[in-house]
Each structure stands twice: as C-alpha cells, then as structure tokens.
Design an enzyme around this catalytic site. Structure first.
Site, mmCIF file in Angstrom:
data_model
loop_
_atom_site.group_PDB
_atom_site.id
_atom_site.type_symbol
_atom_site.label_atom_id
_atom_site.label_comp_id
_atom_site.label_asym_id
_atom_site.label_seq_id
_atom_site.Cartn_x
_atom_site.Cartn_y
_atom_site.Cartn_z
ATOM 1 N N GLY A 16 0.806 -1.219 0.000
ATOM 2 C CA GLY A 16 0.000 0.000 0.000
ATOM 3 C C GLY A 16 0.835 1.263 0.000
ATOM 4 N N ASP A 17 1.954 1.238 0.694
ATOM 5 C CA ASP A 17 2.858 2.391 0.714
ATOM 6 C C ASP A 17 3.356 2.702 -0.687
ATOM 7 O OD1 ASP A 17 4.651 4.373 1.929
ATOM 8 O OD2 ASP A 17 6.243 2.937 1.504
ATOM 9 N N GLY A 18 3.779 1.676 -1.407
ATOM 10 C CA GLY A 18 4.276 1.871 -2.769
ATOM 11 C C GLY A 18 3.181 2.315 -3.724
#
Length: 129
Positions: A16-18
C-alpha cells in the site's frame, strides 16, 4: 499462492505504501508542471505519516465494514517505534491506511482504490502547495 486475506497486515501496508506513493506522484506530475523539488515536497505532504493520517480521517466515514476492518488490522499491527515526525496515533493510522490500500490493490479492487485516492486528492489540500 497466499490468500491475501490471511496475509500479514504489515505486508499489505508494504504494498500500500508503494501504491499510494506512485498514485500521488502520477497525479502531481500530470496535474501541471512543477520543479522537481516542489514535486518532492508536495508528494511528502501526502505520503508522510501525518499526511496519511489526514487522508484516513477524510475517508473513514465512506469505508465499507471490510475496509474498516483492514484499517483496524493495520493499526493494530504497527510496531512500537514511530517515525521521527509523527505521533504514535499518526504512525499507527498511516499503517492502517497503507494496509487498506495494499489490500485493495492485492485483491484487484482497482476501481475502489482509484475512487478513494481521487477522493483524497480532491478534498485534502496542504498549505505548501
């Protein structure tokens, strides 16, 4: 193959961060021309723990029960240490937010992912922009 619903919330947050970072960068680059240092500052406003905390606060009332559960799993999985510019609450919330986005991406819910990020981009503005 791993059932995504059984995957670690931290692993989903890793994805999700990426995903969020890429979507924010794509938006900023296609919105209008900016010098690279301004692009970086603008992106950091959104992808920092504080920015993600604000994004989650903005969308929390439009999440489904399943999505809220993913956020809760992510928040509860956060380690004790925090980023140097974030409170514990902001850090845990940002992990929950990233877990949600990773879950949506990994389960093929691209339309919902796009809807939530577009909603954030339309409604969350930062002072340095």
């Amino acid at each position: 193959m791993v059932d995504i619903r059984e995957q670690s919330p931290v692993a989903m947050a890793f994805v999700g961060d990426g995903v969020y970072s890429l979507l924010i960068r794509e938006h900023l680059v296609t919105e209008k021309r900016h010098p690279i240092n301004k692009l970086h500052k603008m992106a950091v406003s959104y992808v920092s723990a504080k920015g993600q905390f604000q994004a989650l606060e903005l969308i929390k009332d439009i999440l489904t029960e399943e999505e809220s559960n993913m956020v809760r799993r992510g928040k509860n999985s956060s380690k004790a240490s925090v980023a140097k510019h974030a409170t514990v609450e902001e850090y845990r919330a940002s992990t929950g937010f990233e877990c949600l986005l990773g879950y949506l991406k990994l389960t093929g819910q691209e339309d919902r992912l796009k809807y939530l990020v577009d909603y954030i981009l339309q409604n969350l503005k930062f002072e340095n922009m």
